[in-house]
Design a protein around this motif. Structure first.
Motif, mmCIF file in Angstrom:
data_model
loop_
_atom_site.group_PDB
_atom_site.id
_atom_site.type_symbol
_atom_site.label_atom_id
_atom_site.label_comp_id
_atom_site.label_asym_id
_atom_site.label_seq_id
_atom_site.Cartn_x
_atom_site.Cartn_y
_atom_site.Cartn_z
ATOM 1 N N THR A 1 36.305 -6.043 -33.894
ATOM 2 C CA THR A 1 37.730 -5.978 -33.306
ATOM 3 C C THR A 1 37.719 -6.780 -31.900
ATOM 4 O O THR A 1 38.652 -7.502 -31.668
ATOM 5 C CB THR A 1 38.118 -4.676 -32.939
ATOM 6 N N LEU A 2 36.811 -6.472 -31.066
ATOM 7 C CA LEU A 2 36.839 -7.191 -29.781
ATOM 8 C C LEU A 2 36.487 -8.569 -29.717
ATOM 9 O O LEU A 2 37.098 -9.381 -29.081
ATOM 10 C CB LEU A 2 35.892 -6.226 -28.776
ATOM 11 N N ARG A 3 35.686 -8.953 -30.670
ATOM 12 C CA ARG A 3 35.179 -10.494 -30.723
ATOM 13 C C ARG A 3 36.591 -11.196 -31.240
ATOM 14 O O ARG A 3 36.739 -12.410 -30.950
ATOM 15 C CB ARG A 3 34.266 -10.574 -31.797
ATOM 16 N N ALA A 4 37.263 -10.578 -32.093
ATOM 17 C CA ALA A 4 38.553 -11.162 -32.791
ATOM 18 C C ALA A 4 39.667 -11.329 -31.382
ATOM 19 O O ALA A 4 40.610 -12.076 -31.695
ATOM 20 C CB ALA A 4 39.133 -10.473 -33.758
ATOM 21 N N ARG A 5 39.464 -10.750 -30.407
ATOM 22 C CA ARG A 5 40.398 -10.963 -29.191
ATOM 23 C C ARG A 5 40.283 -12.206 -28.360
ATOM 24 O O ARG A 5 41.125 -12.439 -27.703
ATOM 25 C CB ARG A 5 40.314 -9.549 -28.208
ATOM 26 N N LYS A 6 39.317 -12.950 -28.900
ATOM 27 C CA LYS A 6 39.081 -14.467 -28.108
ATOM 28 C C LYS A 6 40.525 -14.873 -28.102
ATOM 29 O O LYS A 6 40.974 -15.136 -29.228
ATOM 30 C CB LYS A 6 38.184 -15.184 -29.125
ATOM 31 N N GLY A 7 40.816 -15.336 -27.071
ATOM 32 C CA GLY A 7 41.939 -16.136 -26.840
ATOM 33 C C GLY A 7 43.552 -15.233 -26.960
ATOM 34 O O GLY A 7 44.442 -15.896 -26.837
ATOM 35 N N GLY A 8 43.262 -14.104 -27.002
ATOM 36 C CA GLY A 8 44.529 -13.083 -27.059
ATOM 37 C C GLY A 8 44.707 -12.384 -26.090
ATOM 38 O O GLY A 8 44.442 -12.978 -24.921
ATOM 39 N N GLU A 9 44.901 -11.148 -26.254
ATOM 40 C CA GLU A 9 45.404 -10.307 -25.054
ATOM 41 C C GLU A 9 44.115 -9.985 -24.202
ATOM 42 O O GLU A 9 42.917 -9.656 -24.812
ATOM 43 C CB GLU A 9 45.992 -8.933 -25.563
ATOM 44 N N PRO A 10 44.019 -10.127 -23.020
ATOM 45 C CA PRO A 10 42.687 -10.007 -22.239
ATOM 46 C C PRO A 10 42.247 -8.680 -22.517
ATOM 47 O O PRO A 10 42.936 -7.727 -22.661
ATOM 48 C CB PRO A 10 43.274 -10.194 -21.032
ATOM 49 N N LEU A 11 40.754 -8.608 -22.362
ATOM 50 C CA LEU A 11 39.990 -7.394 -22.676
ATOM 51 C C LEU A 11 39.726 -6.960 -21.272
ATOM 52 O O LEU A 11 39.483 -7.424 -20.098
ATOM 53 C CB LEU A 11 38.449 -7.824 -23.386
ATOM 54 N N VAL A 12 39.784 -5.549 -21.301
ATOM 55 C CA VAL A 12 39.847 -4.829 -20.102
ATOM 56 C C VAL A 12 38.414 -3.995 -19.967
ATOM 57 O O VAL A 12 38.086 -3.354 -21.025
ATOM 58 C CB VAL A 12 40.882 -3.600 -19.833
ATOM 59 N N MET A 13 37.443 -4.324 -19.066
ATOM 60 C CA MET A 13 36.187 -3.543 -18.908
ATOM 61 C C MET A 13 36.188 -2.899 -17.535
ATOM 62 O O MET A 13 36.254 -3.664 -16.525
ATOM 63 C CB MET A 13 35.456 -4.625 -19.132
ATOM 64 N N LEU A 14 35.708 -1.848 -17.430
ATOM 65 C CA LEU A 14 35.226 -1.098 -15.959
ATOM 66 C C LEU A 14 33.864 -0.540 -16.517
ATOM 67 O O LEU A 14 33.567 -0.297 -17.547
ATOM 68 C CB LEU A 14 36.222 -0.100 -15.519
ATOM 69 N N THR A 15 33.055 -0.423 -15.299
ATOM 70 C CA THR A 15 31.751 0.166 -15.485
ATOM 71 C C THR A 15 32.149 1.775 -15.223
ATOM 72 O O THR A 15 33.218 2.136 -14.698
ATOM 73 C CB THR A 15 30.859 0.073 -14.312
ATOM 74 N N ALA A 16 31.103 2.493 -15.842
ATOM 75 C CA ALA A 16 31.322 3.908 -15.783
ATOM 76 C C ALA A 16 29.992 4.440 -15.645
ATOM 77 O O ALA A 16 29.038 3.900 -16.550
ATOM 78 C CB ALA A 16 32.004 4.660 -17.037
ATOM 79 N N TYR A 17 29.471 5.542 -15.029
ATOM 80 C CA TYR A 17 28.144 5.999 -15.026
ATOM 81 C C TYR A 17 28.218 7.768 -15.347
ATOM 82 O O TYR A 17 27.123 7.964 -15.561
ATOM 83 C CB TYR A 17 27.679 5.951 -13.720
ATOM 84 N N SER A 18 29.552 8.222 -15.427
ATOM 85 C CA SER A 18 29.406 9.543 -15.535
ATOM 86 C C SER A 18 30.378 9.774 -16.949
ATOM 87 O O SER A 18 31.352 9.224 -17.163
ATOM 88 C CB SER A 18 29.607 10.318 -14.245
ATOM 89 N N ALA A 19 30.263 11.131 -17.121
ATOM 90 C CA ALA A 19 31.192 11.679 -18.468
ATOM 91 C C ALA A 19 32.611 11.553 -17.637
ATOM 92 O O ALA A 19 33.590 11.344 -18.520
ATOM 93 C CB ALA A 19 30.825 13.084 -19.122
ATOM 94 N N ARG A 20 32.803 12.409 -16.701
ATOM 95 C CA ARG A 20 34.170 12.727 -16.232
ATOM 96 C C ARG A 20 34.546 11.186 -15.827
ATOM 97 O O ARG A 20 35.918 10.961 -16.248
ATOM 98 C CB ARG A 20 34.100 13.366 -14.967
ATOM 99 N N MET A 21 34.090 10.356 -15.179
ATOM 100 C CA MET A 21 34.551 8.982 -15.032
ATOM 101 C C MET A 21 35.061 8.033 -16.298
ATOM 102 O O MET A 21 36.117 7.586 -16.452
ATOM 103 C CB MET A 21 33.741 8.241 -14.195
ATOM 104 N N ALA A 22 34.255 8.240 -17.218
ATOM 105 C CA ALA A 22 34.487 7.639 -18.443
ATOM 106 C C ALA A 22 35.783 8.105 -19.292
ATOM 107 O O ALA A 22 36.834 7.393 -19.602
ATOM 108 C CB ALA A 22 33.411 7.995 -19.506
ATOM 109 N N GLN A 23 35.773 9.431 -19.003
ATOM 110 C CA GLN A 23 36.977 10.154 -19.467
ATOM 111 C C GLN A 23 38.336 9.905 -18.941
ATOM 112 O O GLN A 23 39.465 9.636 -19.597
ATOM 113 C CB GLN A 23 36.930 11.829 -19.149
ATOM 114 N N LEU A 24 38.262 9.269 -17.484
ATOM 115 C CA LEU A 24 39.651 8.958 -16.962
ATOM 116 C C LEU A 24 39.732 7.638 -17.089
ATOM 117 O O LEU A 24 41.125 7.097 -17.227
ATOM 118 C CB LEU A 24 39.226 9.355 -15.306
#
Length: 282
Positions: free
Chosen positions: A24-47
């Motif tokens: 699914t993400l590979r198919a986004r090439k040239g489409g809506e920009p992908l959003v990525m952030l780092t996370a290191y804990s369960a709570r931050m991932a949850q947010l």
């Protein structure tokens, strides 16, 4: 010490959405920009999870969590522990984990053993590794054996000792050409996405144009297929950040003010008050 709130425990709230997949993400090439952030804990991932397509358990946890001077000392054990927490705290973003320095460079077989361990122990969907043409055989080896790989070219923090610092890469014609060749090689080897870090913008644009998989910029170009930042940088938890970081909050100031208020109430005995105490039952 404990917290009894279910939401704060890191257990993700139920979500009607299925977790995003590599195709699914590979198919986004040239489409809506992908959003990525780092996370290191369960709570931050949850947010962060509801707002991201990908969560990266970056080896930047060296500086962010452990106060280390670089990513070089990070171990597989550290990545596995934090990776498992992020997977537990998320429900829809694809979770990828950095392969730490020394865990994949020796041979494709070493890389497979390390990546397989990370995926087994965490439940993550992909790994990320640094390096260009030299790492292409390893990327191919992993992908042919069912391990999705995100490449990482340009400024590669694990090579900071060789590079001599964290300055932008690609200012010379030779280095620019090498970075483009690195991106093409990693993409052709099977990487489903490539992080391009700390390069002069024309390089990021050229790599994005030349490869079939999405590019994820960090200090690269808005014309990349997505962007990534360290979550704590974006939230303003550090006084010093790289030029390419935009602060969307000033949590360091807010946390300091909250701690100051707490300390003042403890010292004046205003906290805890009756509403925070347990009384004998009548």
């Amino acid at each position: 010490m404990s917290t009894t709130s279910g939401i704060d425990s890191g257990a993700p709230a139920s979500s009607p959405k299925k977790r995003l997949t590599v195709p699914t993400l590979r198919a986004r090439k040239g489409g809506e920009p992908l959003v990525m952030l780092t996370a290191y804990s369960a709570r931050m991932a949850q947010l962060l999870d509801p707002h991201c397509d990908m969560l990266l358990v970056g080896d930047s946890l060296a500086q962010v969590i452990y106060g280390l001077p670089s990513t070089v000392p990070v171990t597989l054990e550290m990545m596995a522990a934090h990776g498992a927490a992020v997977v537990r705290g998320s429900t829809q973003a694809l979770v990828a984990i950095d392969m730490p320095f020394g865990s994949y460079e020796a041979s494709p077989a070493q890389a497979f053993d390390s990546a397989a361990r990370l995926m087994k122990e965490t439940g993550a969907a992909a790994v990320k590794l640094e390096g260009g043409e030299a790492m292409a055989p390893t990327v191919r080896f992993l992908t042919e054996r069912g391990i999705p790989v995100i490449g990482h070219i340009g400024l590669t923090p694990q090579a900071v000792n060789l590079l001599g610092g964290y300055g932008a890469r690609g200012r010379s014609e030779a280095e620019a050409a090498k970075i483009v060749a690195d991106g093409v090689a990693i993409a052709e080897a099977g990487a489903f996405a490539i992080v391009i870090e700390g390069v002069v913008e024309p390089i990021a644009i050229e790599v994005t144009r030349r490869v079939a998989c999405p590019t994820i910029g960090i200090g690269a170009s808005s014309q990349c297929d997505g962007q990534v930042l360290v979550g704590e940088d974006m939230l303003g938890l550090f006084d010093r950040t790289a030029r390419f970081v935009k602060r969307y909050e000033d949590l360091s100031g807010r946390i300091s003010a909250a701690a100051e208020g707490y300390a003042a109430e403890v010292r004046s005995r205003a906290f805890p008050d009756a509403g925070h105490l347990y009384r004998p039952k009548a």
